[in-house]
Design a protein around this motif. Structure first.
Motif, PDB file in Angstrom:
ATOM      1  N   ASP A 344      17.519  38.588  51.221  1.00 30.88           N
ATOM      2  CA  ASP A 344      18.591  39.040  50.332  1.00 30.88           C
ATOM      3  C   ASP A 344      19.639  39.831  51.122  1.00 30.88           C
ATOM      4  O   ASP A 344      19.545  39.974  52.358  1.00 30.88           O
ATOM      5  N   ALA A 345      20.616  40.356  50.363  1.00 29.00           N
ATOM      6  CA  ALA A 345      21.735  41.059  51.017  1.00 29.00           C
ATOM      7  C   ALA A 345      21.290  42.327  51.725  1.00 29.00           C
ATOM      8  O   ALA A 345      21.932  42.775  52.694  1.00 29.00           O
ATOM      9  N   ASP A 346      20.149  42.920  51.291  1.00 30.91           N
ATOM     10  CA  ASP A 346      19.652  44.144  51.926  1.00 30.91           C
ATOM     11  C   ASP A 346      18.778  43.838  53.134  1.00 30.91           C
ATOM     12  O   ASP A 346      18.235  44.760  53.767  1.00 30.91           O
ATOM     13  N   GLY A 347      18.540  42.538  53.414  1.00 35.97           N
ATOM     14  CA  GLY A 347      17.706  42.187  54.557  1.00 35.97           C
ATOM     15  C   GLY A 347      16.241  42.049  54.210  1.00 35.97           C
ATOM     16  O   GLY A 347      15.411  41.824  55.099  1.00 35.97           O
ATOM     17  N   ASP A 348      15.893  42.216  52.927  1.00 37.66           N
ATOM     18  CA  ASP A 348      14.494  42.056  52.535  1.00 37.66           C
ATOM     19  C   ASP A 348      14.146  40.566  52.430  1.00 37.66           C
ATOM     20  O   ASP A 348      14.958  39.755  51.969  1.00 37.66           O
ATOM     21  N   TYR A 349      12.921  40.243  52.823  1.00 36.04           N
ATOM     22  CA  TYR A 349      12.460  38.854  52.725  1.00 36.04           C
ATOM     23  C   TYR A 349      11.762  38.639  51.390  1.00 36.04           C
ATOM     24  O   TYR A 349      11.076  39.514  50.884  1.00 36.04           O
ATOM     25  N   THR A 350      11.911  37.474  50.869  1.00 30.88           N
ATOM     26  CA  THR A 350      11.287  37.126  49.579  1.00 30.88           C
ATOM     27  C   THR A 350       9.919  36.493  49.812  1.00 30.88           C
ATOM     28  O   THR A 350       9.497  36.249  50.942  1.00 30.88           O
ATOM     29  N   THR A 351       9.268  36.199  48.690  1.00 31.37           N
ATOM     30  CA  THR A 351       7.991  35.460  48.765  1.00 31.37           C
ATOM     31  C   THR A 351       8.259  33.996  49.116  1.00 31.37           C
ATOM     32  O   THR A 351       9.363  33.480  48.916  1.00 31.37           O
ATOM     33  N   LEU A 352       7.218  33.305  49.645  1.00 29.61           N
ATOM     34  CA  LEU A 352       7.325  31.873  49.959  1.00 29.61           C
ATOM     35  C   LEU A 352       7.455  31.055  48.676  1.00 29.61           C
ATOM     36  O   LEU A 352       6.890  31.405  47.646  1.00 29.61           O
ATOM     37  N   ALA A 353       8.133  29.925  48.759  1.00 31.18           N
ATOM     38  CA  ALA A 353       8.284  29.030  47.603  1.00 31.18           C
ATOM     39  C   ALA A 353       8.298  27.589  48.094  1.00 31.18           C
ATOM     40  O   ALA A 353       8.801  27.301  49.189  1.00 31.18           O
ATOM     41  N   ILE A 354       7.711  26.685  47.283  1.00 28.02           N
ATOM     42  CA  ILE A 354       7.740  25.238  47.565  1.00 28.02           C
ATOM     43  C   ILE A 354       8.352  24.554  46.348  1.00 28.02           C
ATOM     44  O   ILE A 354       7.878  24.723  45.222  1.00 28.02           O
ATOM     45  N   PHE A 355       9.421  23.779  46.550  1.00 30.32           N
ATOM     46  CA  PHE A 355      10.071  23.039  45.461  1.00 30.32           C
ATOM     47  C   PHE A 355       9.605  21.581  45.541  1.00 30.32           C
ATOM     48  O   PHE A 355      10.048  20.846  46.430  1.00 30.32           O
ATOM     49  N   PRO A 356       8.688  21.134  44.635  1.00 31.19           N
ATOM     50  CA  PRO A 356       8.148  19.767  44.741  1.00 31.19           C
ATOM     51  C   PRO A 356       9.173  18.686  44.404  1.00 31.19           C
ATOM     52  O   PRO A 356       9.145  17.614  44.975  1.00 31.19           O
ATOM     53  N   GLU A 357      10.125  18.979  43.471  1.00 30.61           N
ATOM     54  CA  GLU A 357      11.125  17.997  43.050  1.00 30.61           C
ATOM     55  C   GLU A 357      12.410  18.740  42.709  1.00 30.61           C
ATOM     56  O   GLU A 357      12.433  19.974  42.565  1.00 30.61           O
ATOM     57  N   ASP A 358      13.494  17.967  42.582  1.00 31.12           N
ATOM     58  CA  ASP A 358      14.732  18.551  42.087  1.00 31.12           C
ATOM     59  C   ASP A 358      14.520  19.151  40.700  1.00 31.12           C
ATOM     60  O   ASP A 358      13.711  18.636  39.905  1.00 31.12           O
TER      61      ASP A 358
END
Length: 400
Positions: A344-358
């Motif tokens: 994000d804009a503050d430099g924090d990393y998010t959790t992992l995510a997997i997008f299987p389809e559109d």
């Protein structure tokens, strides 16, 4: 004069049995006979063999015993070892001569379907026939006889019938003129029956002139005269069914050329193949093998442009001003099914995510209270922020 072997050769002499099977040491056997070892020079060759007296006696004894058996009984005696017997084979068994009635006969000779006894003194009863005495009592001499009851005797005929003449049959007759004669009735009346009104139906002559007999006729059409066209059998014999045939030409006889399957197994299609390496036989091409057809797999350049190299790390695929509610970022390739995480804009990393389809929306969190709803579109090449909560503006995208 022919020798009759009532006594087999060496019946009381020294003899040994000869085996049927070939012997490992090359000794005489009925299958091999006397082998090459018996021809070797006994003065110089240690492998040479003597023709043993006891074995020679055994051979002559077997032969003369078999010949004597056939001379005495007319056929060889039946044994289990000689099975199966062929059709019409002869054997002697239990003081009788038998002939095989079947092929591959493995039955012991006895009266039945498998064997039949052969003998010169067969009686009429044994073959199912009458003897002379039975035939004389049962039958009369051959002649032209009428079956009993088929005709009258002369006396019966004379009593029953009168001489042939022109007689009026017995009956109750009316006087002449009181009735019509048959000829008069036939002219005056028609036979009794259920008749239709005149004109209601065609007469036989009208029907015969108007119609043809009932049958299986071809529909009306323009037909060729008989003989002007081939019949179905003539066409079937003259022509082959319609199909895709090899054009006429000078072809090799079957076996002089490879079939398609043989050529496919032996050769590879012509084309531009990878040059052979130092580990292959000298040649200009890669050896025949099971190669993918050009276009069925990606080239190295296509694969490098399409996929990320696997190196156990991460790749930055988006680095921009950041996306918030409803905004989207373009990606270089399809990232559906890949592990992705965001910054994000503050430099924090998010959790992992997997997008299987559109259009599959995934929720990610960042920091202590930041979160956002994201999804892929355009076949995995567009990342859209559906909703941004708190401070979770996506500014960088990483792929594992």
């Amino acid at each position: 004069m022919t020798k009759i072997f009532k006594t087999p050769f060496a019946a009381q002499g020294d003899k040994v049995a000869i085996p049927n099977e070939v012997q490992p040491d090359g000794a005489v056997s009925y299958t091999q006979g006397y082998g090459y070892d018996y021809e070797r020079d006994q003065n110089t060759d240690p492998a040479a063999k003597d023709i043993e007296r006891e074995k020679m006696n055994g051979i002559f004894h077997d032969i003369t015993e078999a010949v004597g058996e056939m001379q005495t009984f007319g056929a060889a005696q039946w044994t289990v070892e000689a099975q199966p017997y062929p059709l019409r084979g002869l054997v002697y068994h239990k003081q009788k001569l038998w002939q095989s009635r079947i092929e591959n006969n493995k039955e012991e000779p006895t009266a039945g379907n498998a064997w039949i006894e052969l003998k010169a003194d067969l009686t009429a009863g044994e073959v199912g026939a009458y003897n002379k005495e039975e035939a004389n009592q049962r039958f009369q001499p051959l002649g032209n006889y009428t079956p009993a009851g088929h005709s009258y005797s002369k006396e019966e005929s004379d009593t029953r019938f009168q001489p042939k003449g022109n007689y009026q049959p017995t009956g109750n007759y009316s006087l002449k003129g009181e009735s019509y004669l048959k000829s008069e009735s036939d002219v005056k009346y028609q036979p009794m029956g259920n008749y239709l009104t005149a004109g209601y139906s065609y007469s036989k002559d009208e029907s015969d002139g108007r119609f043809q007999p009932k049958g299986n006729y071809a529909p009306t059409g323009n037909y060729a005269m008989k003989g002007e066209s081939y019949t179905r059998p003539e066409s079937d014999n003259k022509y082959q069914p319609k199909g895709s045939y090899q054009p006429a030409g000078n072809y090799a006889v079957r076996g002089e050329s490879y079939t398609k399957r043989e050529s496919d197994d032996k050769y590879q299609p012509r084309g531009n193949y990878q040059p052979a390496g130092s580990y292959q036989p000298k040649g200009n091409y890669q050896p025949a093998g099971n190669y993918a057809v050009r276009g069925e797999c990606y080239t190295r350049g296509e694969s490098d442009n399409r996929y990320l190299k696997s190196r156990g790390g991460t790749t930055l695929v988006y680095n921009g001003p950041g996306i918030t509610d409803g905004q989207a970022a373009s990606l270089s390739q399809d990232y559906r099914g890949r592990f992705m995480f965001f910054q994000d804009a503050d430099g924090d990393y998010t959790t992992l995510a997997i997008f299987p389809e559109d259009w599959a929306t995934m929720g990610v969190t960042s920091g202590s209270n930041g979160y956002a709803h994201l999804r892929l579109e355009n076949n995995g090449r567009t990342l859209r922020c559906v909703y941004q909560g708190s401070n979770a503006k996506v500014s960088k995208v990483w792929v594992l």
